[in-house]
Design an enzyme around this catalytic site. Structure first.
Site, PDB file in Angstrom:
ATOM      1  N   THR A  82       6.761  -3.197  -7.152  1.00 38.32           N
ATOM      2  CA  THR A  82       6.127  -4.164  -6.251  1.00 38.32           C
ATOM      3  C   THR A  82       7.132  -5.157  -5.654  1.00 38.32           C
ATOM      4  OG1 THR A  82       5.481  -5.323  -8.282  1.00 38.32           O
ATOM      5  CG2 THR A  82       3.783  -4.046  -7.195  1.00 38.32           C
ATOM      6  N   GLY A  87       1.980   2.721  -2.877  1.00 39.50           N
ATOM      7  CA  GLY A  87       1.805   3.466  -4.129  1.00 39.50           C
ATOM      8  C   GLY A  87       1.045   4.764  -3.912  1.00 39.50           C
ATOM      9  N   ARG A 121      -3.880   8.281 -10.063  1.00 33.78           N
ATOM     10  CA  ARG A 121      -5.085   8.514 -10.861  1.00 33.78           C
ATOM     11  C   ARG A 121      -6.345   8.759 -10.035  1.00 33.78           C
ATOM     12  NH1 ARG A 121      -5.410   3.684 -14.702  1.00 33.78           N
ATOM     13  NH2 ARG A 121      -4.038   2.680 -13.204  1.00 33.78           N
ATOM     14  N   ASN A 123      -8.091   2.066  -9.108  1.00 31.41           N
ATOM     15  CA  ASN A 123      -7.087   3.015  -9.584  1.00 31.41           C
ATOM     16  C   ASN A 123      -7.677   4.395  -9.798  1.00 31.41           C
ATOM     17  OD1 ASN A 123      -4.993   1.054  -9.733  1.00 31.41           O
ATOM     18  ND2 ASN A 123      -5.903   0.298 -11.630  1.00 31.41           N
ATOM     19  N   TYR A 129     -29.940  26.158  26.646  1.00 26.92           N
ATOM     20  CA  TYR A 129     -28.684  26.866  26.375  1.00 26.92           C
ATOM     21  C   TYR A 129     -28.877  28.347  26.660  1.00 26.92           C
ATOM     22  CZ  TYR A 129     -24.532  28.216  23.652  1.00 26.92           C
ATOM     23  OH  TYR A 129     -23.317  28.713  23.250  1.00 26.92           O
ATOM     24  N   ALA A 136       0.816  -1.213   0.000  1.00 22.40           N
ATOM     25  CA  ALA A 136       0.000   0.000   0.000  1.00 22.40           C
ATOM     26  C   ALA A 136       0.850   1.263   0.000  1.00 22.40           C
ATOM     27  CB  ALA A 136      -0.925   0.006   1.206  1.00 22.40           C
TER      28      ALA A 136
HETATM   29  C1  UD1 Z   1       0.555  -4.829 -10.857  1.00 19.85           C
HETATM   30  C2  UD1 Z   1       1.255  -6.024 -11.513  1.00 19.85           C
HETATM   31  C3  UD1 Z   1       0.464  -6.447 -12.747  1.00 19.85           C
HETATM   32  C4  UD1 Z   1      -0.973  -6.753 -12.355  1.00 19.85           C
HETATM   33  C5  UD1 Z   1      -1.595  -5.547 -11.666  1.00 19.85           C
HETATM   34  C6  UD1 Z   1      -2.953  -5.889 -11.168  1.00 19.85           C
HETATM   35  C7  UD1 Z   1       3.606  -5.651 -11.050  1.00 19.85           C
HETATM   36  C8  UD1 Z   1       4.898  -5.263 -11.594  1.00 19.85           C
HETATM   37  N1  UD1 Z   1       2.581  -5.621 -11.876  1.00 19.85           N
HETATM   38  O1  UD1 Z   1       0.645  -3.749 -11.765  1.00 19.85           O
HETATM   39  O2  UD1 Z   1       1.042  -7.580 -13.338  1.00 19.85           O
HETATM   40  O3  UD1 Z   1      -1.715  -7.110 -13.514  1.00 19.85           O
HETATM   41  O4  UD1 Z   1      -0.793  -5.158 -10.543  1.00 19.85           O
HETATM   42  O5  UD1 Z   1      -3.554  -4.728 -10.656  1.00 19.85           O
HETATM   43  O6  UD1 Z   1       3.519  -6.015  -9.901  1.00 19.85           O
HETATM   44  N2  UD1 Z   1       3.058  -0.729  -4.674  1.00 19.85           N
HETATM   45  C9  UD1 Z   1       3.932  -0.441  -3.643  1.00 19.85           C
HETATM   46  N3  UD1 Z   1       5.158   0.026  -3.932  1.00 19.85           N
HETATM   47  C10 UD1 Z   1       5.589   0.194  -5.210  1.00 19.85           C
HETATM   48  C11 UD1 Z   1       4.695  -0.094  -6.244  1.00 19.85           C
HETATM   49  C12 UD1 Z   1       3.452  -0.561  -5.947  1.00 19.85           C
HETATM   50  O7  UD1 Z   1       3.581  -0.579  -2.480  1.00 19.85           O
HETATM   51  O8  UD1 Z   1       6.740   0.614  -5.394  1.00 19.85           O
HETATM   52  C13 UD1 Z   1       1.735  -1.234  -4.332  1.00 19.85           C
HETATM   53  C14 UD1 Z   1       0.622  -0.299  -4.738  1.00 19.85           C
HETATM   54  O9  UD1 Z   1       0.305   0.589  -3.691  1.00 19.85           O
HETATM   55  C15 UD1 Z   1      -0.521  -1.249  -5.066  1.00 19.85           C
HETATM   56  C16 UD1 Z   1       0.186  -2.520  -5.517  1.00 19.85           C
HETATM   57  O10 UD1 Z   1       1.510  -2.436  -5.036  1.00 19.85           O
HETATM   58  O11 UD1 Z   1      -1.296  -1.551  -3.930  1.00 19.85           O
HETATM   59  C17 UD1 Z   1       0.181  -2.688  -7.017  1.00 19.85           C
HETATM   60  O12 UD1 Z   1       0.892  -1.609  -7.583  1.00 19.85           O
HETATM   61  P1  UD1 Z   1       0.471  -0.929  -8.938  1.00 19.85           P
HETATM   62  O13 UD1 Z   1       1.380   0.188  -9.233  1.00 19.85           O
HETATM   63  O14 UD1 Z   1      -0.980  -0.631  -8.929  1.00 19.85           O
HETATM   64  O15 UD1 Z   1       0.795  -2.112  -9.954  1.00 19.85           O
HETATM   65  P2  UD1 Z   1       0.268  -2.239 -11.407  1.00 19.85           P
HETATM   66  O16 UD1 Z   1       1.028  -1.364 -12.288  1.00 19.85           O
HETATM   67  O17 UD1 Z   1      -1.213  -2.092 -11.397  1.00 19.85           O
HETATM   68 CA    CA Z   2      -2.992  -1.320  -9.863  1.00 18.39          CA
END
Ligand code: UD1
Ligand code: CA
Length: 447
Positions: free
Chosen positions: A78, A11, A15, A226, A385, A9
């Protein structure tokens, strides 16, 4: 088998265009992250480790000590996010469930399935996939001719052919812990400057290890939030789920399309919820009630066989067999005893109305303690009051308050007393006395 859990969590939720961290936006009254944490707890995982970054303080304020925290100060992907959780993990063995913090709709069943799949897997990881025509933004699942999973290709890196693949990565995984911590270090920086957790699939396959996948049959479960459009979609799905489960437990909901009940609300059997009703927060409603139409109840306790029509109620207690409305307002601290009747245009705040008391029309009762079987005439007001302080009014059992009485607090009205219509009562009234006029004076002494 020991099961730990990591929730991602950190990120930004770019958007959402919001100053609030994405995972704190609400779905059916509760922040997205609440559902994700609940789910991890429900399937028997150890206290989850939540990886925070953007808006970490706000996330911590909400979750408090329900979870443990790891921080990811720079959002390097991630894979990096999971690595950040390592030092906060209790156990270095067993299984680790990794879920995104922005997917509130997984069912317990699906996550259990994921864990079971990994328990049975000889290889180091299992994941959830989904088949969808709308593949935008998702990683694509690459399978071999024998259907075994070979890789996840992120959209940005996918070839035109791979982009056509409809099996998508959901973003929830279950890993063997020992393998995970080693493999994470093998992830290479992507051209976009991130460490992709999804690269672990290829890493496992290259080591000759099996990656298992469960295709989630219900697309709704895999909705990740998102944008605020997704937020509204999640709200609709969650709302229907809540209403369905209430109906299946014996609550009648006349029109689910216009009924809004938060997930934390509890309702007893044979209660009927009329349209345009909103039940929120910690509200609990007993059995055999009829609520609405046009009613908003937040954080209230409502007993059995209560009828409430067109009311707005906050932090109030309503006991059995009360009959209220239309057009009633209960504010914080209002407490209606059994068989109380409130008619139209009444407001009660920080007050107790004893059993059988009636308040039929146009009254304000604030900071008052009222006994049993009191009649509160139309237009009665507790003048509680003085511009600086609130003062109490105490009214004994069987008192008759005449229409349009002003009760200037602090004030005590003894039991069986009467006030005449239009009285402005500024002195205490003895039990059994009748007071009339402005300011009110005793009409006759009790014999
Ligand atoms: C990710 C997956 C993708 C999948 C999609 C589904 C990767 C590389 N890709 O992409 O294959 O189809 O989810 O929704 O994993 N987060 C962090 N730190 C970071 C980046 C992300 O904590 O540095 C967290 C975000 O807060 C979020 C989750 O990881 O809760 C997913 O990150 P997000 O950037 O939404 O990944 P997607 O690009 O959607
Ligand atoms: Ca996502």
């Amino acid at each position: 088998m020991k099961l730990s859990s990591i929730i991602l969590a950190a990120g930004k939720g770019t958007r959402m265009y919001s100053s609030l961290p994405k995972v704190l936006h609400r779905v059916c009254g509760l922040p997205i992250i609440h559902y994700v944490v609940d789910m991890a707890n429900n399937i028997g995982a150890e206290v989850p480790v939540v990886v925070t970054g953007h808006g970490a303080d706000q996330v911590k304020d909400f979750l408090g000590d329900r979870v443990k925290y790891a921080s990811q100060t720079e959002q390097l992907g991630t894979g990096h996010a999971v690595l950040c959780a390592q030092d906060s993990m209790n156990s270095v063995d067993g299984l680790i469930l990794v879920t995104p913090g922005d997917m509130p709709l997984f069912t317990e069943q699906t996550l259990k399935k994921l864990v079971e799949l990994q328990v049975a897997n000889s290889g180091p990881m299992s994941m959830l996939t989904v088949i969808s025509e709308d593949s935008h933004g998702f990683g694509r699942i690459i399978r071999d001719t024998d259907e075994s999973v070979l890789a996840i290709v992120e959209e940005a890196q996918a070839t035109p052919d791979q982009l056509l693949i409809k099996e998508l990565n959901v973003g929830a995984y279950c890993f063997k812990a020992v393998w995970l911590w080693n493999a994470l270090k093998k992830i290479k920086l992507s051209p976009k400057g991130e460490y992709y957790l999804t690269d672990l699939v290829e890493i496992a396959v290259n080591e000759g290890l099996k990656v298992a996948a469960f295709v989630v049959p219900d697309l709704d479960e895999t909705l990740g939030i998102n944008t605020r459009i997704h937020l509204a979609e999640a709200e609709t799905i969650m709302r229907r789920r809540i209403l369905r489960s209430l109906m299946l437990s014996g609550v009648t909901i006349i029109n689910p399309e216009s009924t809004y009940i938060e997930s934390s609300v509890k309702i007893g059997q044979d209660t009927i919820i009329q349209p345009n009703t909103f039940l929120r927060g910690k509200t609990q409603i007993g059995t055999g009630c009829e609520i609405g139409p046009n009613t908003i109840i937040t954080d209230c306790q409502v007993g059995n066989r209560v009828k409430i029509l067109a009311a707005v109620m906050d932090k109030a207690i309503v006991e059995d067999d009360v009959d209220m409305g239309p057009f009633v307002r209960l504010r914080k601290g209002a407490h209606l005893g059994q068989h109380v009747h409130m008619g139209n245009f009444g407001e009660v705040k920080d007050s107790y109305l004893g059993e059988g008391t009636k308040m039929g029309h146009f009254s304000y009762i604030g900071n008052a303690t009222i006994g049993k079987d009191v009649n509160i005439g139309a237009g009665t007001i507790t003048c509680n009051y003085d511009g600086e302080h609130k003062h109490p009014t105490v009214i004994g059992d069987n008192v008759f308050i005449g229409s349009d009485t002003m009760l200037v607090a602090p004030l005590n009205i003894g039991q069986n007393a009467h006030t005449g219509a239009g009285a402005v009562v500024i002195h205490d009234v003895e039990p059994g006395d009748t007071v009339v006029g402005v300011p009110a004076k005793p009409l006759r002494k009790k014999e």
